[in-house]
Scaffold this active site. Sequence first.
Site: not given
Ligand code: GRF
Length: 196
Positions: A84, A86, A103, A138-139, A168
């Site tokens: 989390m 940058i 993301h 960013v992203d 994800e």
């Molecule tokens: C996920 O939603 C990811 O896309 C975002 O942060 C969250 C992390 O979740 N960047 P986890 O720690 O992998 O459970």
Amino acid sequence: MVVLVSGRGTNLQAVIDHCKNSPIAEIVEVISDKPDAKGLDRAMRAGIKTTKLPHPSDKTTRNAELLKRLEELNPDLIVLAGYMRIVPKEIVDRFYGKMINIHPSLLPSFPGLEAQQQALDYGVKVTGCTVHFVDPEVDSGPVILQHSVPVENQETLKNLSDRILGYEHQILTRAVDLFCNDKLRIVGRKVEILEK
Ligand code: GRF
């Protein structure tokens, strides 16, 4: 491969589980900016070395430590799995094409924090998740894979986030697999997948 986490680490867990069945994908270290990240516990349970970045409130020192550690490890691939912070341009440039991020939206829609809430607030009917190469913005880097998720009537944030999260895990492990098998080519803004 090195994985960076800040939180609960479910994406990390998906990669750990995936690596157990892969002959070539291996996590050599998990690095976190948060000393109490649940992701570090997951790594330790899996027998993976962990590093906690010092000085959570001192960005310059923290990023210098991160660069130093990444240069020592010199991994083929760096996975941002819920990291989390940058990543500064200096590190991105040093590892461009070797660093990927997951993301929880269909980029370029809803970059940044709370992407699922952003999607709900905007009222889109479809959102999803994206795995992409990291560039200095960013992203915003070249997209590797995406998966769409419909937004239901009366959708709650938790319900939507949970459904996106399942995808994800799928696209992140698929991207790791493609990368490790040398199936990804960055061509300008685009990523060619050499084999599906
Ligand atoms: C996920 O939603 C990811 O896309 C975002 O942060 C969250 C992390 O979740 N960047 P986890 O720690 O992998 O459970």
